[in-house]
Design a protein around this motif. Structure first.
Motif, PDB file in Angstrom:
ATOM      1  N   LYS A 104      42.333 -13.274 -20.792  1.00 34.87           N
ATOM      2  CA  LYS A 104      41.964 -14.698 -20.373  1.00 34.87           C
ATOM      3  C   LYS A 104      41.898 -15.210 -21.866  1.00 34.87           C
ATOM      4  CE  LYS A 104      39.688 -14.125 -16.169  1.00 34.87           C
ATOM      5  NZ  LYS A 104      38.188 -14.307 -15.465  1.00 34.87           N
ATOM      6  N   ASN A 105      41.767 -14.551 -22.827  1.00 28.92           N
ATOM      7  CA  ASN A 105      41.707 -15.139 -24.319  1.00 28.92           C
ATOM      8  C   ASN A 105      43.192 -14.882 -24.811  1.00 28.92           C
ATOM      9  OD1 ASN A 105      41.421 -15.671 -27.227  1.00 28.92           O
ATOM     10  ND2 ASN A 105      39.480 -14.573 -27.019  1.00 28.92           N
ATOM     11  N   GLY A 106      43.988 -16.160 -25.103  1.00 29.22           N
ATOM     12  CA  GLY A 106      45.008 -16.108 -25.345  1.00 29.22           C
ATOM     13  C   GLY A 106      45.420 -15.361 -26.780  1.00 29.22           C
ATOM     14  N   ILE A 107      44.394 -15.597 -27.742  1.00 26.24           N
ATOM     15  CA  ILE A 107      44.538 -15.097 -29.110  1.00 26.24           C
ATOM     16  C   ILE A 107      44.743 -13.340 -29.031  1.00 26.24           C
ATOM     17  CG2 ILE A 107      43.272 -14.731 -31.258  1.00 26.24           C
ATOM     18  CD1 ILE A 107      41.925 -17.510 -30.815  1.00 26.24           C
ATOM     19  N   LEU A 108      43.906 -12.788 -27.975  1.00 22.16           N
ATOM     20  CA  LEU A 108      43.971 -11.455 -27.881  1.00 22.16           C
ATOM     21  C   LEU A 108      45.231 -10.917 -27.115  1.00 22.16           C
ATOM     22  CD1 LEU A 108      40.278 -10.483 -26.854  1.00 22.16           C
ATOM     23  CD2 LEU A 108      41.588 -10.124 -29.051  1.00 22.16           C
ATOM     24  N   LEU A 109      46.206 -11.720 -26.629  1.00 28.68           N
ATOM     25  CA  LEU A 109      47.214 -10.962 -25.787  1.00 28.68           C
ATOM     26  C   LEU A 109      48.164 -10.187 -26.665  1.00 28.68           C
ATOM     27  CD1 LEU A 109      48.170 -14.267 -23.588  1.00 28.68           C
ATOM     28  CD2 LEU A 109      47.330 -12.010 -22.981  1.00 28.68           C
ATOM     29  N   HIS A 110      48.350 -10.639 -27.876  1.00 25.87           N
ATOM     30  CA  HIS A 110      49.460  -9.668 -28.703  1.00 25.87           C
ATOM     31  C   HIS A 110      48.842  -8.232 -28.903  1.00 25.87           C
ATOM     32  CE1 HIS A 110      52.428  -8.545 -31.447  1.00 25.87           C
ATOM     33  NE2 HIS A 110      51.508  -8.294 -32.450  1.00 25.87           N
ATOM     34  N   GLN A 111      47.303  -8.270 -29.216  1.00 26.15           N
ATOM     35  CA  GLN A 111      46.636  -7.228 -29.711  1.00 26.15           C
ATOM     36  C   GLN A 111      46.609  -6.236 -28.384  1.00 26.15           C
ATOM     37  OE1 GLN A 111      45.715  -9.894 -30.539  1.00 26.15           O
ATOM     38  NE2 GLN A 111      44.617 -10.014 -32.509  1.00 26.15           N
ATOM     39  N   LEU A 112      46.467  -6.777 -27.173  1.00 26.76           N
ATOM     40  CA  LEU A 112      46.270  -6.062 -25.945  1.00 26.76           C
ATOM     41  C   LEU A 112      47.563  -5.466 -25.587  1.00 26.76           C
ATOM     42  CD1 LEU A 112      43.912  -8.488 -23.884  1.00 26.76           C
ATOM     43  CD2 LEU A 112      43.250  -6.221 -25.245  1.00 26.76           C
ATOM     44  N   SER A 113      48.749  -5.868 -25.754  1.00 31.67           N
ATOM     45  CA  SER A 113      50.069  -5.516 -25.476  1.00 31.67           C
ATOM     46  C   SER A 113      50.199  -3.874 -25.475  1.00 31.67           C
ATOM     47  CB  SER A 113      51.120  -5.996 -26.119  1.00 31.67           C
ATOM     48  OG  SER A 113      51.108  -5.790 -27.599  1.00 31.67           O
ATOM     49  N   GLY A 114      49.686  -3.230 -26.382  1.00 27.98           N
ATOM     50  CA  GLY A 114      49.892  -1.776 -26.510  1.00 27.98           C
ATOM     51  C   GLY A 114      48.986  -0.996 -26.188  1.00 27.98           C
ATOM     52  N   VAL A 115      47.602  -1.460 -25.620  1.00 24.16           N
ATOM     53  CA  VAL A 115      46.595  -0.599 -25.228  1.00 24.16           C
ATOM     54  C   VAL A 115      46.953  -0.094 -23.936  1.00 24.16           C
ATOM     55  CG1 VAL A 115      44.267  -0.864 -24.294  1.00 24.16           C
ATOM     56  CG2 VAL A 115      44.981  -2.345 -26.394  1.00 24.16           C
ATOM     57  N   ASN A 116      46.086   1.441 -23.942  1.00 31.55           N
ATOM     58  CA  ASN A 116      46.327   2.075 -22.695  1.00 31.55           C
ATOM     59  C   ASN A 116      45.282   1.529 -21.794  1.00 31.55           C
ATOM     60  OD1 ASN A 116      47.159   4.199 -21.008  1.00 31.55           O
ATOM     61  ND2 ASN A 116      45.846   5.699 -22.225  1.00 31.55           N
ATOM     62  N   ILE A 117      45.662   1.644 -20.306  1.00 30.22           N
ATOM     63  CA  ILE A 117      45.248   0.950 -19.232  1.00 30.22           C
ATOM     64  C   ILE A 117      44.909   2.186 -18.345  1.00 30.22           C
ATOM     65  CG2 ILE A 117      44.716  -0.819 -17.714  1.00 30.22           C
ATOM     66  CD1 ILE A 117      46.311  -2.674 -19.564  1.00 30.22           C
ATOM     67  N   LEU A 118      43.549   2.248 -17.663  1.00 32.33           N
ATOM     68  CA  LEU A 118      43.515   3.056 -16.435  1.00 32.33           C
ATOM     69  C   LEU A 118      42.757   2.246 -15.582  1.00 32.33           C
ATOM     70  CD1 LEU A 118      42.193   6.321 -18.165  1.00 32.33           C
ATOM     71  CD2 LEU A 118      44.395   5.773 -17.360  1.00 32.33           C
ATOM     72  N   SER A 119      42.697   2.424 -14.232  1.00 37.33           N
ATOM     73  CA  SER A 119      42.009   2.014 -13.102  1.00 37.33           C
ATOM     74  C   SER A 119      40.719   2.309 -12.722  1.00 37.33           C
ATOM     75  CB  SER A 119      43.287   1.985 -12.011  1.00 37.33           C
ATOM     76  OG  SER A 119      43.308   3.176 -11.549  1.00 37.33           O
ATOM     77  N   SER A 120      40.466   3.712 -13.043  1.00 35.55           N
ATOM     78  CA  SER A 120      39.029   3.999 -12.527  1.00 35.55           C
ATOM     79  C   SER A 120      38.219   4.067 -13.874  1.00 35.55           C
ATOM     80  CB  SER A 120      39.503   5.694 -12.051  1.00 35.55           C
ATOM     81  OG  SER A 120      38.065   6.253 -12.179  1.00 35.55           O
TER      82      SER A 120
END
Length: 683
Positions: A212-228
């Motif tokens: 939701k923070n537009g400034i972080l969108l670029h940094q978050l693009s390569g982050v590994n994400i898990l659902s649990s």
């Protein structure tokens, strides 16, 4: 006597009539049912009053049903039996009492946050079977599944217009390091631009929040994400990764892993929102839930288990509860002197079996002291100095208390209940000398007017002048006087008018030198008034059992007064300087004064309105009234007594609802009170 209505007749009346007929006497029926003989007689009399006929033949040595009584029982007893059979069937069918309450929430909230606060939900939704539904994704709440959910818990403040949304709590985002220590400094704070995002693993819910923070969108693009949630912790631990989670996860994570934490400064906080269908019965219950989260940080909020709050002892626990009460306020004395009388009897009597809710016991190892004060201002000063634990205050003094104890969304006091209220707004009069030429409100302009500052009468004259486009501070000389001093001033003509409660005005009117301003002049002003009970937050934190005991005895005292007003008035006038006629007139239903401790939504609206209108005057500043109000312990006491808090919260009856079998709930207390009716008390 009030005429018995259909809603006053319950199945219990029929059951009692049948028991009296079977046993042949009132005393044996009382013994069989476990009630007092007085209660049996009362119920029979109520049934006969409603039907207008004699239902029992009362002959020496035998009591039995009349023909009409037999007809009544024969045609209705099957209803009683059917209800009892259904009760047994329902108890056998369901593992808990009541209906299901379907609660939908995201996985992180269910798995971690709700576990910490589940008992708070159970307290605010008593008798409901709370069943949880886990959301699979963010679109879950916007689809048809909403129809199958009673409450929603998530981190978003808006979904559908037909749902009422409120934030329960707010949590900081924390960086958890499973072995990576290069970020950690002495301040234990970090900014997002200092984080190596290649080392970060995120839970999908947290990823959505951070996105939701537009400034972080670029940094978050390569982050590994898990659902649990558990998978995130396991992977981060095994691979010495970083992750970001709300701070409510910290205790759970520390209990499982070796981890270091840093609070992130420049990201949005994680809010827990509750969504309730508008116009539903759940709104009242949810309002109490919201209030329970208004306790300040490091107070009861930090202890999520209700039983732990009240089951643990504190080294600071006091053995004295000091209650401040305004010396001349009849509306305050039942919550003061009346409750002390009940408390002393409960403490000294071994006949009363104390109610226990789970492992919560009422602490009786303390002395309740009543400290009369000349004004609400004096009480607030004493509470500020720690010399009073509870104050009973009229509405302006209440607002002054909230203003003094409010500090950046934290409160040093809490409004925990209501001593009495006047719904009609007709309990104030303006008294004049009989020779006065004043006959209208406008003619009070420029006059010297006396009232007790902080009282409901004080608020009344302020609002009355405002209604007539006048300002009390500019258009009259307002002086602060208690009733005794004001009556002398009126007799000596050193004041032009005195504003006071209707009861005291009527007493003064009995003197030859006094008359009232015609009521027609103030008919247009009908503002309800309340007398609230505030308690120091620190005292609540250190002595929760004593607070529960006081509120418990307040409910018993209110029931005692409503059910036996003549006896209660007679006893109380022996120990305090108040006339019986004053008490009887004050609580005359015509004038609208009633005793009911529940914190109704209307009282919040009233206090917020007065807070806005009186801001900057009489030591009142704007503060968050809803944060200040807390009925957490009051709800707990209603549970202890098996009373329906939600019903009474929306009711304006002058006594408890008879349809909830209140006589049975309070019978053990009344027995002790009646047996000790002539017991001398010294306050």
């Amino acid at each position: 006597m009030n005429k018995i209505k259909l809603e006053d007749i319950t199945l219990n009346h029929l059951k009692i009539l049948k028991a009296v007929d079977d046993c042949g006497s009132f005393s044996k029926a009382a013994q069989k049912l476990g009630y007092s003989q007085a209660l049996i007689s009362k119920k029979v009399k109520q049934a006969e009053d409603y039907f207008g006929v004699i239902l029992l033949n009362r002959s020496p040595g035998s009591i039995c049903l009349t023909n009409k009584g037999k007809k009544l029982i024969s045609q209705t007893l099957n209803v009683v039996e059917t209800v009892e059979n259904l009760r047994e069937e329902f108890h056998a069918t369901f593992s808990a009492e009541g209906e299901d309450l379907i609660l939908g929430a995201t996985s992180l909230i269910l798995e971690v946050w709700l576990k910490q606060y589940l008992q708070r939900f159970q307290l605010c939704f008593p008798g409901r079977n709370i069943k949880e539904i886990q959301a699979q994704n963010s679109s879950f709440f916007s689809h048809s599944q909403l129809l199958d959910i009673d409450l929603l818990l998530n981190s978003c403040s808006g979904y559908k217009e037909e749902h009422h949304c409120t934030r329960l709590t707010t949590h900081k985002m924390v960086l958890f390091s499973f072995g990576k220590n290069k970020y950690f400094n002495e301040y234990r704070l970090i900014k997002t631009n200092e984080i190596d995002w290649d080392e970060v693993l995120l839970l999908d819910e947290v990823h959505r929040e951070l996105s939701k923070n537009g400034i972080l969108l670029h940094q978050l693009s390569g982050v590994n994400i898990l659902s649990s949630y558990q998978d995130v912790l396991k992977y981060a631990s095994e691979n010495q990764k970083l992750t970001i989670l709300p701070d409510f996860c910290e205790a759970d994570i520390i209990s499982q892993y070796q981890v270091l934490t840093l609070t992130i400064q420049d990201v949005n906080e994680y809010g827990i929102y509750i969504h309730v269908p508008r116009f539903s019965e759940l709104l009242i219950s949810a309002e109490g839930l919201v209030r329970s989260f208004r306790l300040e940080q490091n107070n009861l909020e930090s202890v999520p288990n209700v039983n732990l709050i009240l089951g643990s002892s504190s080294a600071k626990e006091e053995n004295v509860l000091r209650i401040g009460i305004q010396r001349d306020s009849i509306g305050q004395f039942i919550a003061g002197y009346g409750t002390k009388y009940i408390s002393d009897l409960q403490r000294s009597s071994s006949l009363i079996e104390q109610p226990i809710f789970k492992n919560i016991e009422i602490n009786r190892d303390f002395e309740l002291q009543i400290l009369p004060c000349s004004s609400g201002e004096e009480m607030n000063h004493q509470m500020k100095r720690g010399e009073l634990d509870i104050c009973i205050l009229d509405d302006i003094s209440l607002l002054n208390n909230g203003s003094q104890f409010f500090d950046d969304l934290s409160f040093g006091s809490k409004l925990i209940g209501i001593a009495s209220y006047n719904l009609l707004g007709q309990d104030v009069n303006i008294v004049l000398h009989k020779d006065s030429a004043i006959n209208t409100v406008q003619e009070l302009k420029g006059k010297r007017i006396s009232t007790l500052f902080g009282s409901n009468a004080h608020r009344f004259i302020i609002t009355l002048f405002d209604l007539y486009n006048m300002d009390v501070s500019k258009d009259c000389k307002l002086v602060n006087e208690d009733p005794q001093r004001a009556s002398r001033s009126l007799a000596n003509k050193t004041i032009d008018a005195y504003v006071c409660c209707h009861t005291f005005a009527s007493i003064l009117e009995g003197y030859a030198f006094v008359r009232k301003l015609p009521l027609s002049q103030t008919d247009s002003l009908r503002i309800p008034s309340i007398r609230g009970i505030v308690c120091r937050s620190q005292f609540i934190k250190e002595n929760p059992k004593i607070v529960v005991a006081y509120l418990h005895d307040l409910l018993v005292a209110n029931y005692w007064f409503n059910s036996s007003p003549i006896q209660a008035t007679d006893l109380l006038t022996k120990v305090i300087d108040v006339r019986k006629t004053q008490i009887n007139q004050f609580f005359n239903p015509v004038f609208g004064n009633r005793i009911d401790p529940t914190l109704k939504p209307q009282w919040s609206w009233l206090l917020k309105t007065l807070n806005r209108r009186l801001e900057g005057k009489y030591g009142i500043s704007l503060f968050d009234v809803d944060f200040w109000i807390d009925d957490y312990f009051l709800r707990l006491v209603y549970n202890l007594l098996n009373l329906d808090y939600h019903f009474h919260q929306v009711s304006f009856a002058s006594e408890f609802s008879s349809s909830y079998f209140l006589e049975e709930q309070f019978s053990r207390h009344m027995k002790v009170l009646y047996e000790n009716y002539d017991l001398p008390q010294k306050y």
